[in-house]
Enzyme design. Sequence first.
Site, short mmCIF file in Angstrom:
data_model
loop_
_atom_site.label_atom_id
_atom_site.label_comp_id
_atom_site.label_asym_id
_atom_site.label_seq_id
_atom_site.Cartn_x
_atom_site.Cartn_y
_atom_site.Cartn_z
N SER A 12 0.83 -1.22 0.00
CA SER A 12 0.00 0.00 0.00
C SER A 12 0.85 1.25 0.00
CB SER A 12 -0.83 0.08 1.29
OG SER A 12 -1.74 -0.94 1.37
N ASN A 26 -3.58 6.07 -2.49
CA ASN A 26 -3.24 6.24 -1.08
C ASN A 26 -2.55 7.57 -0.77
OD1 ASN A 26 -4.49 3.95 -0.30
ND2 ASN A 26 -2.66 2.68 -0.32
N GLU A 32 -3.68 -0.51 -9.61
CA GLU A 32 -2.56 0.39 -9.89
C GLU A 32 -1.37 -0.48 -10.28
OE1 GLU A 32 -3.42 4.31 -7.12
OE2 GLU A 32 -2.28 2.70 -6.21
N HIS A 85 -1.12 -3.11 -7.25
CA HIS A 85 -1.81 -2.64 -6.05
C HIS A 85 -3.32 -2.73 -6.25
CE1 HIS A 85 -2.94 0.72 -3.07
NE2 HIS A 85 -2.81 -0.41 -2.43
C1 LIG Z 1 -6.48 4.84 10.85
C2 LIG Z 1 -5.17 5.54 10.74
C3 LIG Z 1 -4.93 6.21 9.49
C4 LIG Z 1 -3.52 6.20 9.13
C5 LIG Z 1 -3.36 6.50 7.74
C6 LIG Z 1 -3.49 5.34 6.91
C7 LIG Z 1 -4.71 5.37 6.02
C8 LIG Z 1 -4.67 4.20 5.18
C9 LIG Z 1 -5.59 4.21 4.02
C10 LIG Z 1 -5.18 3.24 2.99
C11 LIG Z 1 -4.80 1.93 3.57
C12 LIG Z 1 -4.45 0.91 2.59
C13 LIG Z 1 -5.56 0.56 1.68
C14 LIG Z 1 -5.10 0.45 0.30
O1 LIG Z 1 -3.94 0.22 0.01
C15 LIG Z 1 -6.04 0.63 -0.79
C16 LIG Z 1 -7.47 0.35 -0.47
O2 LIG Z 1 -7.95 -0.73 -0.63
S1 LIG Z 1 -8.35 1.65 0.06
C17 LIG Z 1 -9.95 1.00 0.28
C18 LIG Z 1 -10.73 1.06 -0.98
N1 LIG Z 1 -12.05 0.56 -0.71
C19 LIG Z 1 -13.07 1.36 -0.46
O3 LIG Z 1 -12.95 2.56 -0.47
C20 LIG Z 1 -14.37 0.65 -0.14
C21 LIG Z 1 -15.50 1.60 -0.07
N2 LIG Z 1 -16.70 0.87 0.23
C22 LIG Z 1 -17.51 0.31 -0.70
O4 LIG Z 1 -17.26 0.38 -1.90
C23 LIG Z 1 -18.71 -0.42 -0.18
O5 LIG Z 1 -18.99 0.06 1.08
C24 LIG Z 1 -18.51 -1.98 -0.15
C25 LIG Z 1 -18.48 -2.54 -1.57
C26 LIG Z 1 -17.25 -2.39 0.59
C27 LIG Z 1 -19.67 -2.62 0.61
O6 LIG Z 1 -20.86 -2.13 0.08
P1 LIG Z 1 -22.19 -2.07 0.94
O7 LIG Z 1 -23.29 -1.69 0.04
O8 LIG Z 1 -21.95 -1.23 2.12
O9 LIG Z 1 -22.34 -3.55 1.53
P2 LIG Z 1 -22.84 -4.91 0.89
O10 LIG Z 1 -22.35 -5.97 1.80
O11 LIG Z 1 -24.31 -4.82 0.61
O12 LIG Z 1 -22.04 -5.08 -0.49
C28 LIG Z 1 -22.45 -4.46 -1.69
C29 LIG Z 1 -22.42 -5.46 -2.81
O13 LIG Z 1 -21.07 -5.89 -3.05
C30 LIG Z 1 -20.99 -7.31 -2.87
N3 LIG Z 1 -19.74 -7.66 -2.19
C31 LIG Z 1 -19.23 -7.05 -1.11
N4 LIG Z 1 -18.07 -7.60 -0.78
C32 LIG Z 1 -17.86 -8.60 -1.68
C33 LIG Z 1 -16.82 -9.54 -1.87
N5 LIG Z 1 -15.76 -9.57 -1.06
N6 LIG Z 1 -16.91 -10.41 -2.90
C34 LIG Z 1 -17.96 -10.39 -3.74
N7 LIG Z 1 -18.98 -9.51 -3.61
C35 LIG Z 1 -18.93 -8.64 -2.59
C36 LIG Z 1 -22.17 -7.68 -2.00
O14 LIG Z 1 -22.60 -9.00 -2.25
C37 LIG Z 1 -23.22 -6.69 -2.40
O15 LIG Z 1 -23.89 -7.14 -3.55
P3 LIG Z 1 -25.46 -6.99 -3.64
O16 LIG Z 1 -25.81 -7.57 -4.97
O17 LIG Z 1 -25.72 -5.52 -3.60
O18 LIG Z 1 -26.02 -7.74 -2.49
N1 LIG Z 2 -5.97 -4.02 3.95
C1 LIG Z 2 -6.14 -3.32 2.83
O1 LIG Z 2 -7.20 -2.70 2.64
C2 LIG Z 2 -5.09 -3.29 1.79
C3 LIG Z 2 -3.82 -3.81 2.04
N2 LIG Z 2 -2.86 -3.78 1.05
C4 LIG Z 2 -1.53 -4.33 1.29
O2 LIG Z 2 -1.62 -5.76 1.13
C5 LIG Z 2 -0.71 -6.41 2.02
C6 LIG Z 2 -1.49 -7.37 2.90
O3 LIG Z 2 -2.47 -6.66 3.62
P1 LIG Z 2 -3.74 -7.42 4.28
O4 LIG Z 2 -4.21 -8.50 3.38
O5 LIG Z 2 -4.66 -6.35 4.70
O6 LIG Z 2 -3.04 -8.07 5.56
P2 LIG Z 2 -3.53 -9.31 6.46
O7 LIG Z 2 -2.94 -9.09 7.80
O8 LIG Z 2 -5.00 -9.51 6.32
O9 LIG Z 2 -2.82 -10.56 5.74
C7 LIG Z 2 -1.44 -10.76 5.70
C8 LIG Z 2 -1.18 -12.26 5.75
O10 LIG Z 2 0.18 -12.51 5.45
C9 LIG Z 2 0.60 -13.63 6.20
N3 LIG Z 2 2.07 -13.62 6.23
C10 LIG Z 2 2.88 -12.79 6.94
N4 LIG Z 2 4.18 -13.06 6.65
C11 LIG Z 2 4.17 -14.06 5.73
C12 LIG Z 2 5.20 -14.78 5.02
N5 LIG Z 2 6.49 -14.51 5.22
N6 LIG Z 2 4.84 -15.75 4.16
C13 LIG Z 2 3.53 -16.04 3.96
N7 LIG Z 2 2.52 -15.40 4.61
C14 LIG Z 2 2.84 -14.42 5.46
C15 LIG Z 2 -0.07 -13.46 7.54
O11 LIG Z 2 -0.21 -14.71 8.21
C16 LIG Z 2 -1.44 -12.87 7.14
O12 LIG Z 2 -2.42 -13.88 7.00
C17 LIG Z 2 0.02 -5.29 2.76
O13 LIG Z 2 1.21 -4.99 2.08
C18 LIG Z 2 -0.97 -4.13 2.68
O14 LIG Z 2 -0.35 -2.88 2.79
C19 LIG Z 2 -3.12 -3.28 -0.21
C20 LIG Z 2 -4.37 -2.79 -0.50
C21 LIG Z 2 -5.44 -2.72 0.48
#
Ligand SMILES: CCCCCCCCCCCCCC(=O)CC(=O)SCCNC(=O)CCNC(=O)[C@H](O)C(C)(C)COP(=O)(O)OP(=O)(O)OC[C@H]1O[C@@H](n2cnc3c(N)ncnc32)[C@H](O)[C@@H]1OP(=O)(O)O
Ligand SMILES: NC(=O)C1=CN([C@@H]2O[C@H](COP(=O)(O)OP(=O)(O)OC[C@H]3O[C@@H](n4cnc5c(N)ncnc54)[C@H](O)[C@@H]3O)[C@@H](O)[C@H]2O)C=CC1
Length: 313
Positions: free
Chosen positions: A146, A217, A179, A167
Site C-alpha cells: 500500500s 493512497n 494500480e 496494487h
Molecule cells: C487509521 C489511521 C490512518 C492512518 C493512515 C493510513 C490510512 C490508510 C488508508 C489506505 C490503507 C491501505 C488501503 C489500500 O492500500 C487501498 C485500499 O484498498 S483503500 C480501500 C478502498 N475501498 C473502499 O474505499 C471501499 C468503499 N466501500 C464500498 O465500496 C462499499 O462500502 C462496499 C463494496 C465495501 C460494501 O458495500 P455495501 O453496500 O456497504 O455492503 P454490501 O455488503 O451490501 O455489499 C455491496 C455489494 O457488493 C458485494 N460484495 C461485497 N463484498 C464482496 C466480496 N468480497 N466479494 C464479492 N462480492 C462482494 C455484495 O454481495 C453486495 O452485492 P449486492 O448484490 O448488492 O447484495
Molecule cells: N488491507 C487493505 O485494505 C489493503 C492492504 N494492502 C496491502 O496488502 C498487504 C497485505 O495486507 P492485508 O491482506 O490487509 O493483511 P492481512 O494481515 O489480512 O494478511 C497478511 C497475511 O500474510 C501472512 N504472512 C505474513 N508473513 C508471511 C510470510 N512470510 N509468508 C507467507 N505469509 C505471510 C499473515 O499470516 C497474514 O495472513 C500489505 O502490504 C498491505 O499494505 C493493499 C491494498 C489494500
Amino acid sequence: MKKMVQFGVIARNFSNSSAMQSAIKNITVIGGGLMGSGIAQVSAQAGQNVTLVDLSPEVLAKSQKSIGANLGRVAKKVYKDKPQDGEKFVAESMARIKTSTDPAAAAKSADLVVEAIVENMGVKHKLFKQLDAVAPEHTIFASNTSSLSINEICSVVKRKDRFGGLHFFNPVPVMRLLEVVRGAETSDATYKTMMEWGKAVGKTCITCKDTPGFVVNRLLVPYICEAIRLYERGDASARDIDTAMKLGAGYPMGPLELADYVGLDTNKFILDGWHNKYPDQPLFKPIPLLNKLVSEGKLGVKAGEGFYKYEKK
Ligand SMILES: CCCCCCCCCCCCCC(=O)CC(=O)SCCNC(=O)CCNC(=O)[C@H](O)C(C)(C)COP(=O)(O)OP(=O)(O)OC[C@H]1O[C@@H](n2cnc3c(N)ncnc32)[C@H](O)[C@@H]1OP(=O)(O)O
Ligand SMILES: NC(=O)C1=CN([C@@H]2O[C@H](COP(=O)(O)OP(=O)(O)OC[C@H]3O[C@@H](n4cnc5c(N)ncnc54)[C@H](O)[C@@H]3O)[C@@H](O)[C@H]2O)C=CC1
C-alpha cells in the site's frame, strides 16, 4: 439504484475476465489474509491456476471459506437465471485454488508471484530474497504494498527487470481499479504483461510511478489521518464524521469505517513507515488514538472492534 450499480460492477469484472487472455497461467499469491484471498479469488474466477500461501494453516482455511462465500455472491448475480451454471462456476473456480504453507515450493511453478503479506519492509525483503533463489527465470514478482517503495522492496532480488507493483483495492472482487507500478528497472515486457494480466482478471489498470502511496493512497492517507485527528480532538463523533463524508461528499463509506475495514494495524504500519521516512511532514505524525487502539488489539472489522464494534466472523 445502488444494487444495480454493484451488480453492474461485478458482472462487468467477470465478463471482462472471461474474454481477456493473459500470458500468465499459474499464479502464486503469498499472504492469505484480507487482500491475498481476494487476489486469489479474482485470479481463479478468471481461469488461472492459483496457489495461495500463508504461514498459518488456520488463515488458509478461513480464506478458502470466505472465497467460497464471495464466489457464491458473484455467481448469484452473474448466473441469476441459471443456478446450476452458478454452482459449476463456484466449484470450478475453487478447484483452481491450491493452498500451501511453503512460499518457496509454491514459487517454483509460478509465472507470476503476487506478494500480499504484512506491510513491513524487512519481512518483505526476507521473503523475496528466498523466492528469488528458487523461482524460474521467467517468473515475474509483484508486490501489493500500500505504501512502501517498489524500488526498495526489489533491491534484494536479482530480477529487478521482472519486478513491479500490482496494487489492488479492498474488497478485491468488488473494487475495479488496479494500480500497476513501474519501478526504476521494470522492463517494458514486464510492465506490458502486468497490464495485460490486470485486464485479464477484470480490472481497469492505471500506470503509476514508484512514488509514496502511488495515486489512491497519496490522497486517501491524509484524508483518513485528518478524520482520526478530528475525532481525537472531540470535534465530532465517529458516526457524525462518517455520515458527513457519505452524505456530504458521496463516499460509499466514511473515513473511520474505511479505516476499520482496511485494518488499523495496516493503517499504523503505513503511517509509521511514512513518518520515519518523512519526519518533518505534519500529515504523517503519529496519532496517539490509533496507537492506543492497535495496542489494545482493536484492529477494526477483522478483530471485531476498532472505531466501531462488529460481529466476529
Ligand atoms: C487509521 C489511521 C490512518 C492512518 C493512515 C493510513 C490510512 C490508510 C488508508 C489506505 C490503507 C491501505 C488501503 C489500500 O492500500 C487501498 C485500499 O484498498 S483503500 C480501500 C478502498 N475501498 C473502499 O474505499 C471501499 C468503499 N466501500 C464500498 O465500496 C462499499 O462500502 C462496499 C463494496 C465495501 C460494501 O458495500 P455495501 O453496500 O456497504 O455492503 P454490501 O455488503 O451490501 O455489499 C455491496 C455489494 O457488493 C458485494 N460484495 C461485497 N463484498 C464482496 C466480496 N468480497 N466479494 C464479492 N462480492 C462482494 C455484495 O454481495 C453486495 O452485492 P449486492 O448484490 O448488492 O447484495
Ligand atoms: N488491507 C487493505 O485494505 C489493503 C492492504 N494492502 C496491502 O496488502 C498487504 C497485505 O495486507 P492485508 O491482506 O490487509 O493483511 P492481512 O494481515 O489480512 O494478511 C497478511 C497475511 O500474510 C501472512 N504472512 C505474513 N508473513 C508471511 C510470510 N512470510 N509468508 C507467507 N505469509 C505471510 C499473515 O499470516 C497474514 O495472513 C500489505 O502490504 C498491505 O499494505 C493493499 C491494498 C489494500
